[in-house]
Scaffold this motif. Structure first.
Motif, mmCIF file in Angstrom:
data_model
loop_
_atom_site.group_PDB
_atom_site.id
_atom_site.type_symbol
_atom_site.label_atom_id
_atom_site.label_comp_id
_atom_site.label_asym_id
_atom_site.label_seq_id
_atom_site.Cartn_x
_atom_site.Cartn_y
_atom_site.Cartn_z
ATOM 1 N N MET A 135 5.679 37.101 39.674
ATOM 2 C CA MET A 135 5.848 37.467 38.199
ATOM 3 C C MET A 135 3.549 38.286 37.997
ATOM 4 O O MET A 135 2.460 38.012 39.262
ATOM 5 C CB MET A 135 4.622 36.396 37.282
ATOM 6 N N HIS A 136 3.851 39.346 37.813
ATOM 7 C CA HIS A 136 2.550 40.242 37.569
ATOM 8 C C HIS A 136 1.586 39.223 36.695
ATOM 9 O O HIS A 136 1.963 39.644 35.800
ATOM 10 C CB HIS A 136 2.959 41.725 37.349
ATOM 11 N N ARG A 137 -0.058 39.323 37.186
ATOM 12 C CA ARG A 137 -1.234 39.200 36.961
ATOM 13 C C ARG A 137 -2.033 39.607 36.480
ATOM 14 O O ARG A 137 -2.805 40.819 36.858
ATOM 15 C CB ARG A 137 -1.272 37.940 38.216
ATOM 16 N N VAL A 138 -2.467 39.400 35.237
ATOM 17 C CA VAL A 138 -3.257 40.380 34.412
ATOM 18 C C VAL A 138 -3.998 39.050 33.701
ATOM 19 O O VAL A 138 -4.214 37.968 33.353
ATOM 20 C CB VAL A 138 -2.387 40.618 33.383
ATOM 21 N N GLY A 139 -5.503 39.514 34.495
ATOM 22 C CA GLY A 139 -6.639 38.827 34.191
ATOM 23 C C GLY A 139 -7.407 39.918 33.210
ATOM 24 O O GLY A 139 -7.993 40.930 33.207
ATOM 25 N N VAL A 140 -7.670 39.725 32.201
ATOM 26 C CA VAL A 140 -8.703 39.792 31.208
ATOM 27 C C VAL A 140 -9.996 39.568 30.687
ATOM 28 O O VAL A 140 -10.154 38.279 30.739
ATOM 29 C CB VAL A 140 -8.126 39.994 29.576
ATOM 30 N N LEU A 141 -11.274 39.968 31.496
ATOM 31 C CA LEU A 141 -12.495 39.666 30.956
ATOM 32 C C LEU A 141 -13.036 39.977 29.809
ATOM 33 O O LEU A 141 -12.992 41.307 29.352
ATOM 34 C CB LEU A 141 -13.411 40.824 32.230
ATOM 35 N N ALA A 142 -13.496 39.164 29.795
ATOM 36 C CA ALA A 142 -14.738 38.850 27.920
ATOM 37 C C ALA A 142 -16.035 38.732 27.888
ATOM 38 O O ALA A 142 -16.459 37.645 28.332
ATOM 39 C CB ALA A 142 -13.386 37.814 27.169
ATOM 40 N N LEU A 143 -15.784 39.648 27.366
ATOM 41 C CA LEU A 143 -17.981 39.963 27.270
ATOM 42 C C LEU A 143 -18.236 39.078 26.205
ATOM 43 O O LEU A 143 -18.188 38.992 25.026
ATOM 44 C CB LEU A 143 -18.456 40.678 28.277
ATOM 45 N N ASP A 144 -19.798 38.850 26.263
ATOM 46 C CA ASP A 144 -19.855 38.155 24.987
ATOM 47 C C ASP A 144 -20.741 39.458 24.196
ATOM 48 O O ASP A 144 -20.237 40.679 24.598
ATOM 49 C CB ASP A 144 -21.932 37.851 24.570
ATOM 50 N N GLY A 145 -19.446 39.471 22.608
ATOM 51 C CA GLY A 145 -19.958 40.464 21.411
ATOM 52 C C GLY A 145 -18.438 41.030 21.882
ATOM 53 O O GLY A 145 -17.899 42.091 20.928
#
Length: 320
Positions: free
Chosen positions: A1-11
């Motif tokens: 399964m293809h792994r997607v990582g999402v980077l959440a920054l402040d704001g």
């Protein structure tokens, strides 16, 4: 399964932050099995402030990015500092350093400034929200900024225009990975169009046109029903009741491209669909999609998609 990582920054802007999970999370194969796993992280694993009146708890820190096959960077007001001086903050640089070489990098809206500041867009085409394209071009002079398109696919680095253009980009990635049938199912599930005509040029604020001068929507619908027929500019202009010059100007205003560019895109989309869903010979697909001959289709297809029609069919026809 293809792994997607999402980077959440402040704001972070919640709408764009949720796009990858909503689109990739809805992608399934013909037996209903998920095709992607999506997880969200912050730099330190702690909750992040949003640009709304709430915080978001995330389940991971940036170690998640070291395992991701695709990394997505949504827009954030924390990026304002990069927009001023073009310098990548040290902690953000350390976060991106854990990403493995060859990982697909995706920026939604002003997330492009992160990729540019990290040097990932040097000499490459990219886009961002139309309000920010001139700033991106000014700060990062080696980036080939396209202010008109909804998204740019440059292989392992992809960028989108603002807000809902992130949906267009993620659907495009699903289509690229698994074919139009899977992407169409995702679009229907999310109640959005599988693709939208034109680019973000149509959303740039302009003076309201005179209603008496009409538009091109009816002519575009008429042309879509006749893609297999010759459709010279003169025929489109005659249907719209305009001169060729006026039609061309209105096309650019309304969909962000010329009539010829728009028609080529629609014909290419038709050809991709027919290659996936039929066993017709390439010459027949070419005729039904308006390219005339198999040689013409092969030339256009390889230029736009990067592979031959036969190779595309071999990859995607079994994923219906």
């Amino acid at each position: 399964m293809h792994r997607v990582g999402v980077l959440a920054l402040d704001g972070v802007i919640p709408f764009e932050l949720g796009i990858p999970s909503r689109i990739f999370g809805a992608a399934q194969d013909s037996e209903g099995r998920p095709l992607y796993s999506v997880a969200t992280c912050s730099i330190d694993g702690r909750p992040v402030r949003t640009d709304a009146d709430f915080e978001l708890a995330v389940g991971h820190d940036v170690a998640l990015l070291a395992e991701a096959d695709t990394v997505v960077i949504p827009p954030s007001h924390r990026l304002n500092a990069i927009k001023e001086d073009g310098v990548l903050p040290e902690e953000l640089g350390r976060a991106l350093a854990v990403v493995r070489p060859g990982t697909r990098m995706v920026a939604i809206c002003s997330g492009a400034f992160v990729l540019a500041a990290a040097g990932l867009l040097d000499g490459r085409p990219a886009t961002t929200h139309w309000r920010e394209t001139e700033r991106l071009r000014r700060l990062f002079t080696t980036v080939r900024v396209d202010p008109d398109v909804l998204y740019v696919d440059d292989g392992d680095v992809l960028t989108s225009a603002g807000a809902a253009a992130g949906v267009d980009l993620c659907l495009h990635i699903v289509r690229r990975d698994h074919g139009s049938a899977v992407a169409d199912r995702v679009a229907r599930s999310c109640v959005v169009p599988p693709w939208r005509d034109g680019g973000q040029a149509q959303f740039v604020r302009r003076p309201v046109p005179d209603p008496a001068t009409g538009g091109t929507a009816a002519t575009r619908a008429w042309a879509l029903e006749r893609l297999g027929e010759p459709l010279p500019l003169s025929a489109l202009a005659a249907h719209a009741g305009m001169s060729v010059r006026t039609l061309t100007r209105k096309f650019r205003d309304e969909v962000g491209m010329s009539p010829g560019q728009w028609l080529a895109r629609q014909r290419l989309d038709r050809a991709r669909h027919l290659l996936e869903t039929t066993d017709w010979p390439v010459d027949v697909v070419a005729g039904r999609s308006g390219f005339g001959t198999g040689a013409s289709l092969r030339g256009h297809f390889h230029g736009a998609v990067g592979v031959s029609p036969q190779a595309y069919r071999k990859t995607f026809s079994g994923r219906r």
